[in-house]
Structures are given as C-alpha cells and as structure tokens.
Design a protein around this motif. Structure first.
Motif, short mmCIF file in Angstrom:
data_model
loop_
_atom_site.label_atom_id
_atom_site.label_comp_id
_atom_site.label_asym_id
_atom_site.label_seq_id
_atom_site.Cartn_x
_atom_site.Cartn_y
_atom_site.Cartn_z
N MET A 138 33.85 17.79 -26.92
CA MET A 138 33.69 18.97 -26.01
C MET A 138 32.90 20.14 -26.93
O MET A 138 33.12 20.17 -28.06
CB MET A 138 35.02 19.55 -25.31
N GLN A 139 31.87 20.72 -26.05
CA GLN A 139 31.05 21.75 -26.88
C GLN A 139 31.37 23.00 -26.43
O GLN A 139 31.84 23.24 -25.02
CB GLN A 139 29.60 21.46 -26.76
N CYS A 140 31.28 24.05 -27.37
CA CYS A 140 31.77 25.48 -26.70
C CYS A 140 30.45 26.03 -25.88
O CYS A 140 29.20 25.73 -26.20
CB CYS A 140 31.73 26.25 -28.00
N PRO A 141 30.69 26.47 -24.70
CA PRO A 141 29.54 27.09 -23.89
C PRO A 141 28.94 28.07 -24.30
O PRO A 141 27.61 28.35 -23.88
CB PRO A 141 30.38 27.47 -22.48
N THR A 142 29.43 28.79 -25.32
CA THR A 142 28.69 29.77 -26.05
C THR A 142 27.67 29.71 -27.20
O THR A 142 26.65 30.09 -27.08
CB THR A 142 29.82 31.02 -26.43
N CYS A 143 28.56 28.87 -28.14
CA CYS A 143 27.56 28.59 -29.42
C CYS A 143 27.34 27.45 -29.34
O CYS A 143 26.51 26.93 -30.37
CB CYS A 143 28.31 29.38 -30.67
N GLY A 144 27.86 26.50 -28.70
CA GLY A 144 27.48 24.95 -28.63
C GLY A 144 28.03 24.38 -29.54
O GLY A 144 27.81 23.25 -29.97
N GLU A 173 31.07 22.08 -31.58
CA GLU A 173 31.83 21.05 -31.24
C GLU A 173 33.43 21.39 -31.26
O GLU A 173 33.75 21.93 -32.40
CB GLU A 173 31.70 19.71 -32.01
N ILE A 174 34.12 21.27 -30.14
CA ILE A 174 35.50 21.65 -30.34
C ILE A 174 36.38 20.53 -29.75
O ILE A 174 36.11 19.57 -28.98
CB ILE A 174 35.54 22.72 -28.88
N GLN A 175 37.36 20.38 -30.78
CA GLN A 175 38.21 19.06 -30.56
C GLN A 175 39.03 19.24 -29.59
O GLN A 175 39.52 20.20 -29.03
CB GLN A 175 39.06 19.11 -31.79
N PRO A 176 39.53 18.14 -28.85
CA PRO A 176 40.50 18.02 -27.63
C PRO A 176 41.72 18.98 -27.94
O PRO A 176 42.15 18.77 -28.96
CB PRO A 176 40.58 16.45 -27.37
N GLY A 177 41.99 19.56 -27.18
CA GLY A 177 43.58 20.21 -27.22
C GLY A 177 43.40 21.60 -27.71
O GLY A 177 44.30 22.40 -27.89
N VAL A 178 42.12 21.99 -28.25
CA VAL A 178 41.95 23.31 -28.91
C VAL A 178 41.46 24.32 -27.77
O VAL A 178 40.53 24.27 -26.88
CB VAL A 178 40.73 23.28 -29.94
N THR A 179 42.16 25.62 -27.76
CA THR A 179 41.93 26.52 -26.72
C THR A 179 40.64 27.49 -26.84
O THR A 179 40.19 28.14 -26.10
CB THR A 179 43.26 27.41 -26.31
N ARG A 180 40.37 27.84 -28.28
CA ARG A 180 39.51 28.63 -28.63
C ARG A 180 38.37 27.89 -29.70
O ARG A 180 38.70 26.91 -30.14
CB ARG A 180 39.82 29.94 -29.39
N CYS A 181 37.02 28.33 -29.29
CA CYS A 181 36.13 27.91 -30.38
C CYS A 181 36.25 28.27 -31.59
O CYS A 181 36.35 29.52 -31.97
CB CYS A 181 34.55 28.40 -29.93
N PRO A 182 36.29 27.31 -32.58
CA PRO A 182 36.52 27.58 -34.11
C PRO A 182 35.51 28.42 -34.58
O PRO A 182 35.54 29.11 -35.47
CB PRO A 182 36.57 26.22 -34.71
N SER A 183 34.22 28.47 -34.10
CA SER A 183 33.11 29.29 -34.62
C SER A 183 32.87 30.65 -33.99
O SER A 183 32.89 31.50 -34.75
CB SER A 183 31.83 28.50 -33.94
N THR A 211 38.52 25.74 -21.61
CA THR A 211 39.38 25.36 -20.78
C THR A 211 39.78 23.98 -21.24
O THR A 211 38.93 23.13 -21.75
CB THR A 211 38.87 25.08 -19.44
N PRO A 212 41.02 23.44 -21.75
CA PRO A 212 41.28 22.18 -22.48
C PRO A 212 40.92 20.99 -21.38
O PRO A 212 41.29 21.19 -20.34
CB PRO A 212 42.67 22.27 -23.02
N THR A 213 40.42 20.10 -22.22
CA THR A 213 40.29 18.93 -21.29
C THR A 213 41.35 18.23 -21.31
O THR A 213 42.05 17.76 -22.48
CB THR A 213 39.05 17.95 -21.74
N PRO A 214 42.19 17.79 -20.22
CA PRO A 214 43.34 16.88 -20.33
C PRO A 214 43.26 15.40 -21.13
O PRO A 214 42.19 15.08 -20.63
CB PRO A 214 43.75 16.88 -18.63
N LEU A 215 44.12 14.95 -21.63
CA LEU A 215 43.89 13.87 -22.44
C LEU A 215 44.02 12.71 -21.27
O LEU A 215 45.04 12.86 -20.55
CB LEU A 215 45.02 13.65 -23.58
N ARG A 216 43.19 11.73 -21.73
CA ARG A 216 43.41 10.39 -20.67
C ARG A 216 44.13 9.58 -21.25
O ARG A 216 44.06 9.14 -22.55
CB ARG A 216 41.83 10.13 -20.56
#
Length: 352
Positions: A1-7, A9-19, A25-30
């Motif tokens: 998943m990518q941050c919609p602001t800076c682009g 990469e965001i790991q699943p389960g992370v609620t804020r962009c590390p950058s 919005t977290p993506t539910p795990l499959r």
C-alpha cells in the motif's frame, strides 16, 4: 500500500505514513478461505461462515443435495445513537433518590399497621362489641322480665279473684241462713201476692202476674266497702239476685241479677223510670235451669265493683253513683207470670 500524499510504501496494518505522517485507512488482512467484503458490490450483509449456521448432518441415506443451509441469524449491534440513551437511563436510575426505598418501607409498615388495626376493629365489631351488645340486651331483657313478673305478681295479688279468695278465707262480719228459725233483718212483707216471706227453710221473693219486680231490704243494713254473698234458687221465673248500696227504700240502687239460662247483668238505677246497664254477659259458671242453686257475690270498694258466681270472678265495673247503702234481694217478672225465687245463706264481709 502506498501513501496517497507522498507515495511512500506503507506496510499493512500501519495507520500513518512513516514518511509524511498522513493517516491512512488500514487494509484488512486476507486470510485463507475468506474473501474481502465490499459493501458496494452486494446489498445483502455478509455473514462470516460459522459451523453453528450449518444445518445438522442429514439423516443416513439422504443425498447430499437434499441438505439445505439454514438461514443465518443476525444479532445487530446497537447504533451509535442507542449508546448515549442507554447511558442516560442508567445514569438516571443511579441518580434516583434513595428516599424512595425508605418511603416504600414506611408504606409497607403503614399498610401492615392498617391491616392489623383494621383486623382489631373488625374483631371488636364482630366479637367483643357483639358480646357487649348481647350482655346489654340480656340485662335489659332480664330487667323487663323482672318488672313484668313483679307487675304480674302484684296484679295477681290484687286481682278480684285473689281478693275474693283472701276475704272469704276469714270469718264474715255478718251471716244469716235465711231459714226462718233464726233472727234476721229480713222480715215477712207481702201485698197481693207480691212480697217476701220465709217458707220451707228459705226466704222467698214472689211476684204476682200483674207486677214487674219485687225486692226486700235487710233492715238496718248499711255498707260502703264489702263482699256480699247469697245463695239463690229460681223455682219459677226468669231471674233473681242482689241489691246493694240502696239509700232510698223505694228505689234499689245497684242490682246484680242472674237468669236461669246463663246470663248475668249489673244495672244502676238513676230514677224510678231510668237506669243504666254497667255490665252484661254470659258465664259458664252459672248453673242453668230451674231449681239450680247458684252462689252470687258482689265485691264493692269505692267505685270498683266485681261480680262473682259460684266463687268464680266473672266481670268488673266502675261506678260511683251510690257510695253506700242497704243490701237486699230482688227478682223481676218480665214473663208476666207468677214468680218464686228462694234465697239462703247470706254472708257479708265489711271491708275498710
């Protein structure tokens, strides 16, 4: 998943962009065996599979295709508006004044007192008050019965019959057998077949067919309150009897007569042509028929006059026309024939 602001990469389960720190919005795990639910695709709510929703295994021998899945059961969660309401209700219940409980206790105690008090009043009204009323009624009844008994005893003691019995139990003041062999205030006196004379051991009063009545007085007698008795036998005629309280020798005052047919009468003379009947009747005490001896009695006290036949009280009358006078013997001649009435055994009790 990518941050919609800076682009980044965001790991699943992370609620804020590390950058750049933009919330994501977290993506539910499959997981294996499940599909991601997209509400835009289906309008029917998705219910995750659970063995509890599976119908029990089919009976042996049934084909697998005959087993139909059970309808899923839903347990909807309360909406966001329901939670505050529930909290408000719970808060109000918690804030309810504790005095209500004490008031309830007091009401219960008061109700108990009312029940007990009401039971006491009811018990008093139904038992103790009834007993009290019964006792009062018994006392009143006993008082009434006592008074009635005393009145009855007094009435019996003063009744004419008791008075007669009491008087006749003592010796009389005057007696005369009227047999012609003893001295007597009655004498022989007759005129044209009408008059009085001693004959065959008795004093006979006779009337000629043309005369209406005849009476003879005891010379020198004078009584006010007395009991006067004489035995009378009608030999021929209708009636005979006694005269008393006669003040005028030519006019008998009170006349008590009895007929041979069973009647009696008490008359008072007002003048030679007028009189009044005080009492009249028939009595079983009279021995009816001719040649029957009947004992006649008169009890006179002031204005009270009681009549007796053969020692039985028959009637009373009240009259004070004549207070005192002589006693005598009488008969009448209404059939206009020869009359003969015999008299014996005169007794007089002079009373105070």
């Amino acid at each position: 998943m990518q941050c919609p602001t800076c682009g980044a990469e965001i790991q699943p389960g992370v609620t804020r962009c590390p950058s750049c720190g933009t919330p994501t919005t977290p993506t539910p795990l499959r997981t294996s065996g499940t599909l991601e639910y997209d509400p835009a695709v289906e309008t029917i709510p998705y219910v995750e599979y659970s063995p509890l929703t599976e119908t029990s295994a089919a009976s042996p021998g049934s084909p697998a295709s005959s087993i139909a899945p059970s309808s899923p059961s839903f347990s909807p969660e309360p909406g966001p508006d329901a939670v505050p309401q529930q909290q408000s209700v719970q808060q109000k219940r918690a804030e309810r004044p504790p005095i209500l409980r004490s008031t309830a206790v007091l009401l219960i105690i008061l109700a108990g007192l009312i029940v007990v008090g009401g039971s006491g009043v009811t018990a008093y009204a139904t038992f103790f008050h009834a007993v009290e009323l019964h006792a009062q009624a018994t006392a009143i009844t006993q008082s009434i019965l006592t008074q009635q008994a005393q009145a009855t005893a007094t009435a019996r003691a003063n009744s004419p019959q008791r008075t007669y019995d009491r008087i006749t139990s003592i010796l009389p003041s005057f007696t005369d057998p009227l047999d012609g062999r003893h001295s007597s205030p009655w004498s022989n006196q007759s005129k044209g077949g009408t008059g009085c004379a001693f004959s065959n051991g008795a004093y006979h009063v006779r009337i000629a067919p043309n005369d209406f009545y005849s009476y003879c007085l005891a010379t020198g007698s004078h009584y006010s309150n007395f009991l006067y008795e004489v035995q009378m036998t009608i030999i021929q005629g209708l009636d005979g009897g006694e005269v008393f309280r006669t003040s005028n020798p030519s006019l008998p005052s009170y006349v008590f007569t009895v007929t041979y047919s069973g009647f009696y009468a008490l008359n008072v003379s007002l003048d030679p042509q007028h009189g009044r009947t005080l009492v009249f009747g028939r009595s079983l005490a009279i021995k009816t028929g001719l040649n029957q001896a009947n004992l006649l009695g008169v009890l006179a006290r002031a204005g009270n006059i009681s009549l007796f036949i053969n020692k039985h009280f028959v009637a009373s009358a009240s009259d004070d026309t004549y207070p005192s006078g002589a006693i005598g013997l009488v008969t009448s001649n209404f059939p206009q024939t020869s009359i003969d009435v015999a008299f014996n055994n005169v007794r007089v009790w002079n009373l105070p």
